[in-house]
Design an enzyme around this catalytic site. Sequence first.
Site, PDB file in Angstrom:
ATOM      1  N   ARG A 159       0.806  -1.224  -0.038  1.00  0.00           N
ATOM      2  CA  ARG A 159      -0.143   0.027  -0.102  1.00  0.00           C
ATOM      3  C   ARG A 159       0.911   1.292   0.071  1.00  0.00           C
ATOM      4  NH1 ARG A 159      -2.891  -3.835  -0.378  1.00  0.00           N
ATOM      5  NH2 ARG A 159      -4.677  -4.472   0.834  1.00  0.00           N
ATOM      6  N   TYR A 190      -6.338 -16.791  -1.691  1.00  0.00           N
ATOM      7  CA  TYR A 190      -7.038 -16.008  -0.754  1.00  0.00           C
ATOM      8  C   TYR A 190      -8.353 -16.574  -0.317  1.00  0.00           C
ATOM      9  CZ  TYR A 190      -4.402 -11.969   0.782  1.00  0.00           C
ATOM     10  OH  TYR A 190      -3.410 -11.206   1.165  1.00  0.00           O
ATOM     11  N   SER A 229     -10.829   0.008   3.717  1.00  0.00           N
ATOM     12  CA  SER A 229     -10.156  -0.230   5.002  1.00  0.00           C
ATOM     13  C   SER A 229      -9.426   1.055   5.513  1.00  0.00           C
ATOM     14  CB  SER A 229      -8.884  -1.222   4.634  1.00  0.00           C
ATOM     15  OG  SER A 229      -8.976  -2.084   3.915  1.00  0.00           O
ATOM     16  N   GLU A 325      -4.675   3.601   6.912  1.00  0.00           N
ATOM     17  CA  GLU A 325      -4.627   3.782   5.454  1.00  0.00           C
ATOM     18  C   GLU A 325      -5.195   4.764   4.504  1.00  0.00           C
ATOM     19  OE1 GLU A 325      -4.968  -0.381   3.595  1.00  0.00           O
ATOM     20  OE2 GLU A 325      -5.970   0.648   1.917  1.00  0.00           O
TER      21      GLU A 325
HETATM   22  P1  NAP Z   1     -10.120 -11.177   4.847  1.00  0.00           P
HETATM   23  O1  NAP Z   1     -10.363 -12.483   4.242  1.00  0.00           O
HETATM   24  O2  NAP Z   1     -10.892 -10.839   5.971  1.00  0.00           O
HETATM   25  O3  NAP Z   1      -8.632 -11.264   5.370  1.00  0.00           O
HETATM   26  C1  NAP Z   1      -8.070 -10.333   6.401  1.00  0.00           C
HETATM   27  C2  NAP Z   1      -6.567  -9.757   6.185  1.00  0.00           C
HETATM   28  O4  NAP Z   1      -5.907 -11.059   6.167  1.00  0.00           O
HETATM   29  C3  NAP Z   1      -6.567  -9.241   4.720  1.00  0.00           C
HETATM   30  O5  NAP Z   1      -6.692  -7.875   4.672  1.00  0.00           O
HETATM   31  C4  NAP Z   1      -5.436 -10.034   3.961  1.00  0.00           C
HETATM   32  O6  NAP Z   1      -4.169  -9.023   3.846  1.00  0.00           O
HETATM   33  C5  NAP Z   1      -4.890 -10.782   4.996  1.00  0.00           C
HETATM   34  N1  NAP Z   1      -4.982 -12.132   4.363  1.00  0.00           N
HETATM   35  C6  NAP Z   1      -6.179 -13.007   4.024  1.00  0.00           C
HETATM   36  N2  NAP Z   1      -5.692 -14.167   3.603  1.00  0.00           N
HETATM   37  C7  NAP Z   1      -4.458 -14.210   3.260  1.00  0.00           C
HETATM   38  C8  NAP Z   1      -3.510 -14.901   2.525  1.00  0.00           C
HETATM   39  N3  NAP Z   1      -3.707 -16.121   1.891  1.00  0.00           N
HETATM   40  N4  NAP Z   1      -2.063 -14.720   2.492  1.00  0.00           N
HETATM   41  C9  NAP Z   1      -1.857 -13.360   3.071  1.00  0.00           C
HETATM   42  N5  NAP Z   1      -2.606 -12.358   3.635  1.00  0.00           N
HETATM   43  C10 NAP Z   1      -4.156 -12.867   3.720  1.00  0.00           C
HETATM   44  O7  NAP Z   1      -9.762  -9.757   4.142  1.00  0.00           O
HETATM   45  P2  NAP Z   1     -11.032  -8.904   3.536  1.00  0.00           P
HETATM   46  O8  NAP Z   1     -11.166  -7.773   4.405  1.00  0.00           O
HETATM   47  O9  NAP Z   1     -12.325  -9.575   3.292  1.00  0.00           O
HETATM   48  O10 NAP Z   1     -10.382  -8.134   2.103  1.00  0.00           O
HETATM   49  C11 NAP Z   1     -10.020  -9.230   1.170  1.00  0.00           C
HETATM   50  C12 NAP Z   1      -9.040  -8.604   0.377  1.00  0.00           C
HETATM   51  O11 NAP Z   1      -9.483  -7.325  -0.197  1.00  0.00           O
HETATM   52  C13 NAP Z   1      -7.766  -8.233   0.982  1.00  0.00           C
HETATM   53  O12 NAP Z   1      -6.717  -8.381   0.210  1.00  0.00           O
HETATM   54  C14 NAP Z   1      -7.907  -6.905   1.272  1.00  0.00           C
HETATM   55  O13 NAP Z   1      -6.644  -6.132   1.425  1.00  0.00           O
HETATM   56  C15 NAP Z   1      -8.795  -6.045   0.089  1.00  0.00           C
HETATM   57  N6  NAP Z   1      -9.331  -4.989   0.603  1.00  0.00           N
HETATM   58  C16 NAP Z   1      -8.708  -3.701   0.467  1.00  0.00           C
HETATM   59  C17 NAP Z   1      -9.468  -2.676   1.043  1.00  0.00           C
HETATM   60  C18 NAP Z   1      -8.976  -1.473   1.184  1.00  0.00           C
HETATM   61  O14 NAP Z   1      -9.624  -0.524   1.238  1.00  0.00           O
HETATM   62  N7  NAP Z   1      -7.521  -1.231   0.685  1.00  0.00           N
HETATM   63  C19 NAP Z   1     -10.801  -2.941   1.272  1.00  0.00           C
HETATM   64  C20 NAP Z   1     -11.319  -4.250   1.312  1.00  0.00           C
HETATM   65  C21 NAP Z   1     -10.810  -5.108   0.935  1.00  0.00           C
HETATM   66  P3  NAP Z   1      -3.839  -7.771   2.671  1.00  0.00           P
HETATM   67  O15 NAP Z   1      -4.774  -6.748   2.911  1.00  0.00           O
HETATM   68  O16 NAP Z   1      -2.586  -7.582   3.094  1.00  0.00           O
HETATM   69  O17 NAP Z   1      -4.310  -8.582   1.427  1.00  0.00           O
END
Ligand code: NAP
Length: 342
Positions: A159, A190, A229, A325
């Site tokens: 990020r 994921y 996020s 963020e």
């Molecule tokens: P989640 O599945 O609830 O997982 C929580 C966090 O764990 C994620 O943020 C992700 O980190 C990490 N994670 C999960 N599985 C992983 C793996 N296999 N290897 C490494 N790290 C893992 O996440 P969620 O909130 O539903 O979001 C899903 C994805 O969408 C994530 O990648 C998240 O970053 C992205 N997202 C981004 C935003 C934003 O505003 N930036 C908003 C919503 C969702 P990472 O975030 O580092 O990937």
Amino acid sequence: MTMPLDVVTTFAVKHVSRQLVTVNSPSTLLAAWQQACEWDQPALILGGGSNVLFVDDFAGTVIINRIMGVRWSESAEYWQVHAGAGEIWHQLLENALALGRPGLENLALIPGCVGAAPIQNIGAYGVELQQFCDYVDCLELSSGHALRLNASECQFGYRESIFKHAVPQRYAIVAVGLKLAKHWRPVLSYGELGRLDAQMVTPRQVFDMVCRQRRARLPDPARWGNAGSFFKNPLVSPQQAVALLAQYPQMPCYPQQEGQVKLAAGWLIDQCQLKGYRLGAAAVHEQQALVIVNSGNASSDQIVSLARLIRQRVADKFAVWLEPEVRFIGAQGEVDAVAMIS
Ligand code: NAP
């Protein structure tokens, strides 16, 4: 006269700016920037306004970058696209998919414009922009000169990029070049994506699943103001991760190549029983604790106070200090978000 900023930001907080200008070319962008300089006022360039929180009225010109245009080309191995910074990210991705040029599907439904994607090195479901970024075309604001940075010059990180720190007031992003490998490989590492069969799956199926998951967990900014996020996932030392795991064996954690361990900020917040917690009209989202929502007429003070409370509660329980963020914008420009919630 002042211009409302709630309509150009997804958090929809009611602050105003002195001027609001929409530009559709590098030259009009430059003119708007120079005008603000002549007036001795700050200027701020926005795309979709989906990763910012105005914490005050802005004392200058907000420039909305709507530089459009998409050009495709190809080499033996890659589809290449040159996209104007004002193009909507998700639309570009959908068009690429419709043209049979996959690769970006894990990044579906990320709000905002193409020009913002490299600033934050947007990432989701195991994929980051930097894997596709060929170059970023910029305008040097002091001279009006065009400048192309290749991907390594962008200094992408988690990020992070050069555009966040070293050069935000010097360059405006006007276009982004992406390279999509013709030999498509799905990224299914994921969550529920792991249930798809890597041999049989189509890009459309990955796209559909990502969209379904995001729609199920994330609030639609058209209904609930938010900026995705709110906090970054923290990185801790392996020693700290081991100590925390001894106390919280269920804690999700992801060792990184650099040796540190990534924790899930949403999980940490959830463990503090903060899902649904409200402070005025600012609330922790019920489905995803990592998102703060504006449930009505939340003031930026309420959102900042809620963020401060979340940060303190997580630190009290886990000795981990979260960092926003979302970028905080004050009257004169960006302010230190960590300092504001400390
Ligand atoms: P989640 O599945 O609830 O997982 C929580 C966090 O764990 C994620 O943020 C992700 O980190 C990490 N994670 C999960 N599985 C992983 C793996 N296999 N290897 C490494 N790290 C893992 O996440 P969620 O909130 O539903 O979001 C899903 C994805 O969408 C994530 O990648 C998240 O970053 C992205 N997202 C981004 C935003 C934003 O505003 N930036 C908003 C919503 C969702 P990472 O975030 O580092 O990937």
